[in-house]
Design an enzyme around this catalytic site. Structure first.
Site, short mmCIF file in Angstrom:
data_model
loop_
_atom_site.label_atom_id
_atom_site.label_comp_id
_atom_site.label_asym_id
_atom_site.label_seq_id
_atom_site.Cartn_x
_atom_site.Cartn_y
_atom_site.Cartn_z
N ASN A 88 4.91 -4.83 -2.46
CA ASN A 88 3.72 -4.19 -1.90
C ASN A 88 2.45 -4.62 -2.62
O ASN A 88 2.45 -4.92 -3.82
CB ASN A 88 3.85 -2.66 -1.99
CG ASN A 88 4.80 -2.11 -0.94
OD1 ASN A 88 4.99 -2.72 0.10
ND2 ASN A 88 5.39 -0.95 -1.21
N HIS A 89 1.35 -4.61 -1.88
CA HIS A 89 0.01 -4.80 -2.42
C HIS A 89 -0.74 -3.46 -2.34
O HIS A 89 -0.43 -2.63 -1.48
CB HIS A 89 -0.76 -5.85 -1.61
CG HIS A 89 -0.26 -7.24 -1.79
ND1 HIS A 89 -1.09 -8.34 -1.70
CD2 HIS A 89 0.97 -7.73 -2.05
CE1 HIS A 89 -0.40 -9.44 -1.89
NE2 HIS A 89 0.87 -9.10 -2.10
#
Length: 211
Positions: A88-89
């Site tokens: 994830n970012h």
């Protein structure tokens, strides 16, 4: 000769004695602190990976906060990938660019991102090229169609397909599903399972209840 031998790395041998190298019992070939695998769960890959953990879950690192949990008797086809939470970012700001990954001493600043375990239940079949997204739980007995992208939880004994994956149908009625979850044959010892393979293959619920 028993069909189930949990200590093997390569559980399939041809009649002439050739060991099939591209199919493995994952529990015996993965040594990763964030991956848990039950007995008899196998993966097959035509490329015969050297590192099965990195192949199946390429974003799951030793220092990751989440885990990948795979139950017993799971069947994983070629090309299946688990995209875990470490991929994830940050998405709450004006950019998703992960600046801090370029200074690993600063990556702890991403500890507030949502990290959720990915859990694959017992006796799940993941078809060719299926993609399982972060934090998904797939219930026992489910089937994930080839090429499906699983973005949300899957109920037990449900077939899902498509992108994003959606339910196609339940494999059995609710009463049968409840009975199978209560019987939990995957927790039986190997000898008991082998004595009841015919009942499992014929969907003979009465025989399983009597086993």
């Amino acid at each position: 000769m028993p069909l189930l031998n949990p200590i093997l790395a390569h559980p399939i041998t041809t009649p002439d004695g050739t060991v099939i190298r591209n199919t493995v019992y994952l529990r015996n070939v993965i040594d990763h602190p964030r991956i848990e695998v039950g007995d008899y769960s196998y993966a097959s890959d035509f490329t015969c990976p050297d590192d099965w953990a990195a192949t199946l879950a390429p974003y799951l690192f030793d220092f990751s906060q989440e885990k990948l949990v795979i139950g017993r008797f799971v069947q994983i086809a070629h090309g299946v990938r688990f995209i875990t939470s470490s991929a994830n970012h940050p998405m709450d700001g004006f950019t998703t660019y992960p600046f801090r990954v370029f200074d690993l001493a600063e990556t702890g600043g991403y500890a507030d991102l949502p990290f959720k375990d990915t859990v694959i239940g017992h006796d799940v079949w993941l078809g060719h090229g299926a993609l399982v997204m972060p934090g998904v739980t797939i219930g026992p007995g489910a089937i994930v169609a080839a090429g499906a992208v699983v973005t949300r939880d899957v109920e037990p004994y449900t077939i899902v397909g498509g992108n994003p994956a959606a339910p196609v149908r339940k494999r059995f009625g609710d009463d049968v599903i409840s009975a199978l979850l209560e019987i939990a044959w995957w927790d039986w010892d190997a000898a008991r399972i082998e004595r009841n393979i015919a009942a499992l293959e014929r969907a003979d619920l009465a025989a399983l209840r009597a086993a």
